[in-house]
Design a protein around this motif. Structure first.
Motif, PDB file in Angstrom:
ATOM      1  N   VAL A  81       3.418   4.774  -6.424  1.00  0.00           N
ATOM      2  CA  VAL A  81       3.062   4.028  -7.623  1.00  0.00           C
ATOM      3  C   VAL A  81       2.722   2.579  -7.297  1.00  0.00           C
ATOM      4  N   THR A  82       3.281   2.044  -6.229  1.00  0.00           N
ATOM      5  CA  THR A  82       2.985   0.666  -5.844  1.00  0.00           C
ATOM      6  C   THR A  82       1.525   0.517  -5.420  1.00  0.00           C
ATOM      7  N   LEU A  83       0.998   1.496  -4.699  1.00  0.00           N
ATOM      8  CA  LEU A  83      -0.406   1.449  -4.298  1.00  0.00           C
ATOM      9  C   LEU A  83      -1.329   1.518  -5.508  1.00  0.00           C
ATOM     10  N   ILE A  84      -0.985   2.345  -6.464  1.00  0.00           N
ATOM     11  CA  ILE A  84      -1.809   2.464  -7.668  1.00  0.00           C
ATOM     12  C   ILE A  84      -1.756   1.181  -8.472  1.00  0.00           C
ATOM     13  N   ARG A  85      -0.579   0.582  -8.581  1.00  0.00           N
ATOM     14  CA  ARG A  85      -0.466  -0.687  -9.314  1.00  0.00           C
ATOM     15  C   ARG A  85      -1.238  -1.801  -8.615  1.00  0.00           C
ATOM     16  N   LEU A  86      -1.212  -1.821  -7.291  1.00  0.00           N
ATOM     17  CA  LEU A  86      -1.958  -2.820  -6.543  1.00  0.00           C
ATOM     18  C   LEU A  86      -3.461  -2.648  -6.749  1.00  0.00           C
ATOM     19  N   ALA A  87      -3.934  -1.423  -6.689  1.00  0.00           N
ATOM     20  CA  ALA A  87      -5.357  -1.163  -6.909  1.00  0.00           C
ATOM     21  C   ALA A  87      -5.759  -1.551  -8.322  1.00  0.00           C
ATOM     22  N   LEU A 103      -5.947  -5.355  -8.588  1.00  0.00           N
ATOM     23  CA  LEU A 103      -7.168  -5.861  -7.965  1.00  0.00           C
ATOM     24  C   LEU A 103      -8.383  -5.597  -8.843  1.00  0.00           C
ATOM     25  N   SER A 104      -8.387  -4.460  -9.541  1.00  0.00           N
ATOM     26  CA  SER A 104      -9.512  -4.179 -10.426  1.00  0.00           C
ATOM     27  C   SER A 104      -9.497  -5.070 -11.663  1.00  0.00           C
TER      28      SER A 104
END
Length: 91
Positions: free
Chosen positions: A60-66, A69-70
């Motif tokens: 979930v951290t990777l999805i939140r980071l992406a 950034l968007s």
């Protein structure tokens, strides 16, 4: 710049087909029964990122980071986040 995106898409599709022919086969039946839904129990704001995490299996951290950034890129992520919240059902 477009050629870089096209090259990445061709590479990704080629690797996917390679995995299919190398014996990875079709996914399990449990994977096919997943559905995309909000996960408000594990979410920080509305549960959109947690829902995508549960659906894809990514952290979930990777999805939140992406997503963050968007949001920084012309605010497109904010509009997509609100749209996802409106469209996705509650689990």
């Amino acid at each position: 710049m477009i050629w870089l995106i096209r090259a990445g898409a061709y590479l990704f599709s080629g690797l996917t087909i390679w995995q299919l022919f190398q014996g990875a086969g079709m996914p399990d039946v449990g994977v096919l029964n997943k559905h995309l839904a909000l996960d408000q129990a594990h979410g920080m704001v509305f549960g959109v990122c947690a829902g995508f995490s549960a659906y894809t299996g990514l952290d979930v951290t990777l999805i939140r980071l992406a997503w963050a950034l968007s949001v920084l890129y012309r605010g497109a992520g904010l509009a997509l986040y609100i749209l996802a919240f409106v469209i996705m059902p509650v689990s």
